[in-house]
Design a protein around this motif. Structure first.
Motif: not given
Length: 444
Positions: A262, A295-296, A301-302, A306, A397, A401-402, A404-405
């Motif tokens: 990121m 993140g997502a 947010d993706l 994706n 992927d 990302k999720q 990370r959120y």
């Protein structure tokens, strides 16, 4: 009467094309709601992915027998539908076998090639139905497919069997009409038909009027079935028939398993370590203020890729079959991750449609309402799912990302993970050892 039939045909085709275009437009709008991202790949690599992955189905040939059947099914169905062009023109112009005079003997070759492919598609669809419903292969019996997804696969296979049967019945009936010298069929004697000629004897006892009625009925049902199939695609997993091509074209060029940093965090770390970021073209362009979110949490947010992945998913289950977490009984299923992402995208599409294209918060999100924390934590990031996917989809992927959120925005991570994060931050390694003593183990 002829003009009425032509007008009806034009109306049916026009309505089918309009409905299909509207639905595809809605899907495109949802995909473009994803964050912008640039995927840099040279054109030759893109073309290679398009030909080998999307058209050639390269990855499926790890199981050659199934791959050959699927390849014949896919290519055969696409090629056979070239004859749809002639059917459409015949319906609009009121002609019969418009291309026959133009192509001469080559036309008979084409029709017979279509018949062979149609018969192969019919047989292989039956084989795939048996694999799903009689042999009950494990990846087709997963709870991921309970309800509509399992029925969807069967409906498509049955539809293809019906369409191919109508095509062969249409030709078989015409073969008898040609033998009986009935106009306009006898004007373009395109037979003998290599497959349907074996069906023709079953129809020889019928009157010419009955035969013509069967031929016209099969003709109408065939084209209406194809138009219905076209409009069913956007609501089915079989949308991958179309979306596999753009998805392969935009496949990421990086080696499998590469995780994307990121930039916002990279910048903070670089500044904390006293590095000069002015020479970094990515970090230097970032705003000074920290991002509102990492993140997502939801599909917005993706990245758009994706979401394209989600709509391209074939639900074949090869990803989940290869997933070690899934194999050991964990709740994670990479296939379910993609299906749930698509379900959320469809829910968003309905909200947009109900509000004239404007987003109104529905109180739900992809994370928590569709995908659970337990699923995300079960992933080992081994990348097996990405390696196995025949159309270049990356469930990993979306998972990353999720996660990370969860960790950066919700501070939602197990105690063991937090201990590891602290060690990495303080000791530059997952273990609680002084970094200055890292090489002490070699002594003695």
């Amino acid at each position: 009467m002829q003009y009425l039939a032509q007008a009806l045909f034009v109306a049916i085709v026009g309505a089918a094309v309009w409905l299909f275009s509207r639905k595809i437009g809605n899907i495109r709008r949802v995909i473009l709601m994803g964050k912008d991202e640039t995927i840099e790949t040279d054109r030759n690599k893109r073309m290679s992915n398009l030909v080998l992955l999307a058209l050639g189905q390269k990855k499926m040939f790890k199981n050659p027998l199934v791959a050959i059947m699927h390849f014949v099914l896919y290519v055969g169905f696409i090629i056979i539908n070239i004859e749809v062009l002639e059917i459409v023109l015949d319906g609009i112009l009121g002609t019969h076998r418009l291309f026959a005079p133009m192509l001469g003997s080559f036309y008979s070759f084409l029709i017979n090639a279509f018949e062979i492919l149609a018969f192969a598609v019919l047989v292989f669809c039956i084989v795939f139905l048996v694999r799903r419903n009689v042999l009950k292969l494990r990846r087709f019996m997963s709870n991921d497919l309970n309800g509509w997804p399992r029925s969807d696969a069967n409906y498509i296979l049955i539809t293809e069997i019906v369409l191919m049967s109508l095509f062969l019945l249409m030709n078989a009936t015409e073969g008898v009409l040609i033998a009986n010298n009935v106009s306009p069929y006898a004007e373009h004697a395109v037979g003998p038909f290599v497959i349907s000629q074996h069906i023709s004897p079953l129809l020889s006892g019928l009157s010419n009027t009955a035969l013509a009625g069967i031929e016209r009925t099969a003709w109408w049902l065939h084209i209406i079935g194809i138009l219905a199939f076209l409009n069913y695609l956007p609501y089915s997993k079989h949308l991958h028939i179309l979306f596999a091509f753009p998805n392969a074209w935009f496949a990421r060029p990086e080696s499998y398993g590469k995780m994307h940093n990121m930039p916002e965090i990279q910048k903070e770390v670089a500044l904390a370590m006293g590095q000069d970021i002015s020479t970094n073209p990515v970090l230097s362009q970032l705003p000074d203020a920290p991002p509102n979110q990492f993140g997502a949490k939801d599909i917005f947010d993706l990245g758009w890729k994706n979401l394209l992945d989600a709509y391209s998913c074939t639900e074949c289950g090869r990803c989940s079959a290869a997933c070690p977490a899934n194999s050991t009984g964990k709740v994670l299923s990479p296939r379910a991750i993609m299906m749930k992402t698509r379900d959320r995208a469809e829910a968003v599409s309905k909200v947009l449609a109900a509000n004239n294209g404007q987003w109104v918060d529905d109180g739900k999100s992809l994370l928590h309402d569709y995908i659970t924390v337990e699923e995300l934590r079960a992933c080992t990031t081994c990348n097996a799912c990405v390696e196995e996917c025949p159309v270049s989809i990356s469930p990993l992927d979306i998972i990353l990302k999720q996660r990370r959120y969860l960790i950066l925005d919700e501070s939602n991570s197990p105690g063991e993970w937090n201990a590891m994060f602290g060690n990495i931050e303080n000791n530059f390694a997952p273990w609680k050892f002084n970094p200055e003593e890292r090489e002490a183990w070699v002594n003695g």
